[in-house]
Write a protein that holds these residues in place. Structure first.
Motif, PDB file in Angstrom:
ATOM      1  N   ALA A   1       0.849  -1.179   0.000  1.00  0.00           N
ATOM      2  CA  ALA A   1       0.000   0.000   0.000  1.00  0.00           C
ATOM      3  C   ALA A   1       0.886   1.231   0.000  1.00  0.00           C
ATOM      4  N   GLY A   2       0.349   2.344  -0.445  1.00  0.00           N
ATOM      5  CA  GLY A   2       1.020   3.631  -0.350  1.00  0.00           C
ATOM      6  C   GLY A   2       0.206   4.516   0.568  1.00  0.00           C
ATOM      7  N   ILE A   3       0.840   5.083   1.574  1.00  0.00           N
ATOM      8  CA  ILE A   3       0.123   5.857   2.586  1.00  0.00           C
ATOM      9  C   ILE A   3       0.623   7.292   2.572  1.00  0.00           C
ATOM     10  N   ALA A   4      -0.295   8.220   2.524  1.00  0.00           N
ATOM     11  CA  ALA A   4       0.023   9.649   2.563  1.00  0.00           C
ATOM     12  C   ALA A   4      -0.626  10.260   3.800  1.00  0.00           C
ATOM     13  N   VAL A   5       0.154  10.955   4.591  1.00  0.00           N
ATOM     14  CA  VAL A   5      -0.356  11.635   5.783  1.00  0.00           C
ATOM     15  C   VAL A   5       0.148  13.064   5.773  1.00  0.00           C
ATOM     16  N   GLY A   6      -0.644  13.980   6.337  1.00  0.00           N
ATOM     17  CA  GLY A   6      -0.208  15.371   6.379  1.00  0.00           C
ATOM     18  C   GLY A   6      -1.355  16.343   6.498  1.00  0.00           C
ATOM     19  N   ARG A   7      -1.164  17.535   5.905  1.00  0.00           N
ATOM     20  CA  ARG A   7      -2.156  18.609   5.976  1.00  0.00           C
ATOM     21  C   ARG A   7      -3.469  18.185   5.322  1.00  0.00           C
ATOM     22  N   THR A   8      -4.581  18.533   5.949  1.00  0.00           N
ATOM     23  CA  THR A   8      -5.887  18.133   5.441  1.00  0.00           C
ATOM     24  C   THR A   8      -6.164  18.679   4.057  1.00  0.00           C
ATOM     25  N   ASP A   9      -5.823  19.946   3.791  1.00  0.00           N
ATOM     26  CA  ASP A   9      -6.132  20.528   2.489  1.00  0.00           C
ATOM     27  C   ASP A   9      -5.383  19.817   1.360  1.00  0.00           C
ATOM     28  N   LEU A  10      -4.140  19.433   1.617  1.00  0.00           N
ATOM     29  CA  LEU A  10      -3.369  18.752   0.584  1.00  0.00           C
ATOM     30  C   LEU A  10      -3.827  17.312   0.405  1.00  0.00           C
ATOM     31  N   ILE A  11      -4.134  16.639   1.492  1.00  0.00           N
ATOM     32  CA  ILE A  11      -4.638  15.261   1.393  1.00  0.00           C
ATOM     33  C   ILE A  11      -5.970  15.238   0.661  1.00  0.00           C
ATOM     34  N   GLU A  12      -6.812  16.246   0.895  1.00  0.00           N
ATOM     35  CA  GLU A  12      -8.103  16.308   0.197  1.00  0.00           C
ATOM     36  C   GLU A  12      -7.917  16.554  -1.291  1.00  0.00           C
ATOM     37  N   ARG A  13      -6.929  17.353  -1.653  1.00  0.00           N
ATOM     38  CA  ARG A  13      -6.652  17.553  -3.079  1.00  0.00           C
ATOM     39  C   ARG A  13      -6.250  16.229  -3.725  1.00  0.00           C
ATOM     40  N   MET A  14      -5.489  15.446  -3.023  1.00  0.00           N
ATOM     41  CA  MET A  14      -5.115  14.122  -3.537  1.00  0.00           C
ATOM     42  C   MET A  14      -6.341  13.217  -3.626  1.00  0.00           C
ATOM     43  N   ARG A  15      -7.196  13.257  -2.603  1.00  0.00           N
ATOM     44  CA  ARG A  15      -8.365  12.384  -2.572  1.00  0.00           C
ATOM     45  C   ARG A  15      -9.338  12.704  -3.708  1.00  0.00           C
ATOM     46  N   ARG A  16      -9.452  13.967  -4.080  1.00  0.00           N
ATOM     47  CA  ARG A  16     -10.407  14.376  -5.109  1.00  0.00           C
ATOM     48  C   ARG A  16      -9.849  14.277  -6.527  1.00  0.00           C
ATOM     49  N   HIS A  17      -8.570  14.044  -6.666  1.00  0.00           N
ATOM     50  CA  HIS A  17      -7.966  13.992  -7.998  1.00  0.00           C
ATOM     51  C   HIS A  17      -8.455  12.745  -8.746  1.00  0.00           C
ATOM     52  N   PRO A  18      -8.666  12.852 -10.074  1.00  0.00           N
ATOM     53  CA  PRO A  18      -9.150  11.695 -10.840  1.00  0.00           C
ATOM     54  C   PRO A  18      -8.256  10.454 -10.722  1.00  0.00           C
ATOM     55  N   LEU A  19      -6.957  10.648 -10.550  1.00  0.00           N
ATOM     56  CA  LEU A  19      -6.066   9.504 -10.430  1.00  0.00           C
ATOM     57  C   LEU A  19      -6.344   8.673  -9.180  1.00  0.00           C
ATOM     58  N   ALA A  20      -6.935   9.293  -8.168  1.00  0.00           N
ATOM     59  CA  ALA A  20      -7.152   8.590  -6.899  1.00  0.00           C
ATOM     60  C   ALA A  20      -7.993   7.331  -7.102  1.00  0.00           C
ATOM     61  N   ARG A  21      -8.959   7.400  -8.002  1.00  0.00           N
ATOM     62  CA  ARG A  21      -9.802   6.228  -8.241  1.00  0.00           C
ATOM     63  C   ARG A  21      -9.016   5.109  -8.913  1.00  0.00           C
TER      64      ARG A  21
END
Length: 558
Positions: free
Chosen positions: A411-431
């Protein structure tokens, strides 16, 4: 293998013709010649099969759609083969029908399926070749894979017969299937001493993680269902929150591996802008994975700073970057005349310049203090960065693997600032990069062992911290009665973690017997070879497997 013929067994059956007066010596001679020819061919059959078979197996999606058409094609080939016989041969064949019946009555199975193949009375002829579906049934593989293997075997047999050689399609097909079956995923015993062996699957899961993953996979799950709201929920919400809480981060996100986490972070946070990275950190790891190529795929623009051995803080002051990236080296380290900017320096500079600081620490050491272990941190951890300490140094997003020092699934795990993690979560690549339910379950179970303080029981940490005295005692038991000896050696963390560091470990050495490595592998045990010796390191062997290793070693050294 069940359901498959073994020619050597069938040849042991009584041969009525061989009992006739004057036939014994001739039959033995013919069988010896035939055995020599077949033994020489068996070593080359798989090599002959691979190029064509790989192409044919790639077309299995046709399944039954092309079966009838191919059957008609095979029948045409059979007729053409028969037509190719001379008139004299045809007349001889017709005149010998009574002899064929007599041979069958005398108990011979003849050749192949329903009287074709694996016989020992007369060489096979083209007309004796079985039908594809009949051979597949004989092999116990009537489905698409069996049909393709049978077709390949018949084609090879046909070419051998046309060239004047004897051939057995059953034997050929069995060899092909054995080669395919050897590549089926199965459990192996890792006696290499490399704890996180990438070729062997890296970190073994804990029993609880494996059980939870199996339980979730066997039924439906709340993978994306919010049981409180009674509607759609976020995938991996629990695991992301737990990962963040363990290291004091605001938010967390899980994708399918750490390279994916880096790709997603660059695409969501920095692209299409510039990303500053030290030239000494432009890594290439297993599978020809290169950081510059991944950055290009993300849409971010790579800007190299510094030199291979020296990168100063001032080198990061150039340009107008969208982010600063620091990558922990994997599988190597630079020593001697070298300088690098630290995490705390880059954190402060990124804050000063108003850009995100992304840190890829890779290995997944949650905390350099290793509070889940008794006593001080192991010395072999060296200067490996911890996720918690990297966040405290000023990193805005920290990325790491789940199947390295963390001791969980890939697995790949990303932790950190909420605003940046949310940008990653909403990006089309996330799916495209998301994990499945089984992985989420296993990772969640692994993280919970850290949360409750029992991570020392994870297989990785249990192996890494096993006392040398215990390993030496196990090793002596395994080699009892053999020529092997126990010597001082070293284990390796592996998978690019803590490069250059080793763990002192007693190992089993069999001097001058490195050639037995292949035989052990065939038995499902992978050791290592060193200067002509066979080496087995029990640090990476489950104690429950010691008896298996002992038996195999005793047999190959007998």
């Amino acid at each position: 293998m069940d359901g498959r013929p073994h020619r050597w067994n069938e040849q042991q059956e009584p041969d009525p013709v061989g009992d006739e007066p004057g036939r014994e010596e001739k039959t033995a001679c013919e069988e010896n010649h035939r055995s020599v020819r077949q033994l020489s061919r068996r070593n080359s059959l798989l090599g002959d099969f691979r190029p064509e078979a790989q192409h044919r197996l790639s077309t299995l999606s046709r399944y039954e759609g092309g079966t009838n058409e191919r059957r008609h094609h095979d029948e045409r080939e059979r007729r053409q083969d028969t037509d190719a016989l001379s008139d004299d041969e045809e007349e001889s064949d017709l005149g010998n029908g009574h002899d064929d019946e007599q041979r069958e009555e005398e108990g011979s199975e003849g050749h192949g399926v329903n009287g074709t193949g694996t016989g020992n009375l007369a060489p096979m002829e083209l007309r004796d070749l079985p039908k594809v579906d009949e051979l597949a049934v004989r092999l116990g593989r009537p489905g698409p894979l069996g049909m393709e293997v049978a077709r390949n075997a018949i084609d090879q047999a046909r070419e051998l017969l046309k060239s004047g050689e004897d051939a057995d399609p059953v034997l050929i097909a069995t060899e092909i299937l054995d080669g395919i079956d050897r590549h089926r995923p199965r459990r192996l015993i890792n006696a290499t001493g490399v704890l996180l062996h990438t070729n062997l699957g890296r970190a073994p899961w804990s029993a609880k993680a494996a059980s939870h993953a199996a339980d979730v996979s066997a039924g439906y799950t709340n993978l994306e269902f919010d049981v409180d709201a009674g509607g759609r929920g976020g995938r991996g919400a629990f695991v992301g929150r737990l990962a963040a809480a363990l290291v004091g981060a605001e938010s967390g996100l899980v994708v399918n591996n750490n390279a994916a986490a880096l790709l997603l972070a660059l695409a969501a946070i920095a692209a299409p802008g510039e990303v500053l990275v030290s030239r000494g950190e432009l890594i290439e790891i297993g599978g020809s994975f290169r950081l510059p190529d991944l950055m290009a795929a993300s849409g971010a623009r790579l800007v190299e700073v510094g030199t291979t051995n020296k990168t100063h803080l001032d080198d990061y002051r150039k340009g107008e970057p969208a982010a600063i990236l620091k990558v922990h080296p994997s599988n190597y380290r630079i020593e001697g005349f070298a300088v690098e900017a630290g995490y705390d320096e880059l954190g402060a500079l990124a804050a000063e310049r108003g850009v995100p600081f992304i840190a890829d620490v890779g290995s997944g050491l949650l905390d350099t203090r290793t509070p889940w272990l008794d006593g001080p941190p192991p010395t072999w951890l060296g200067t490996e960065p911890g996720v918690r300490q990297t966040l405290e140094a000023g990193a805005d997003v920290v990325l790491y693997s789940g199947d390295k020092l963390l001791g969980g699934p890939q697995a790949g795990i990303a932790v950190g600032r909420t605003d940046l993690i949310e940008r990653m979560r909403r990006h089309p690549l996330a799916r495209a990069l998301r994990c499945d339910g089984a992985t989420m379950a296993a990772l969640g179970e692994t993280l919970e062992t850290y949360a409750d303080g029992s991570a020392a029981q994870l297989p990785f940490w249990a192996m890494a911290t096993m006392a040398s005295d215990e390993l030496a005692a196990r090793s002596r038991d395994v080699i009892a009665g053999t020529a092997a000896v126990v010597v001082d050696g070293e284990s390796i963390p592996g998978a690019g973690s803590v490069p250059g560091e080793t763990i002192p470990s007693p190992v089993i050495e069999v001097a001058g017997r490195a050639g037995e490595w292949d035989e052990l592998v065939r038995r499902g045990i992978v050791g290592r070879r060193d200067q002509g010796s066979l080496i087995l390191d029990l640090r990476t062997v489950d104690p429950a497997d010691d008896r298996t290793v002992q038996t195999a070693l005793a047999e190959i050294l007998d």
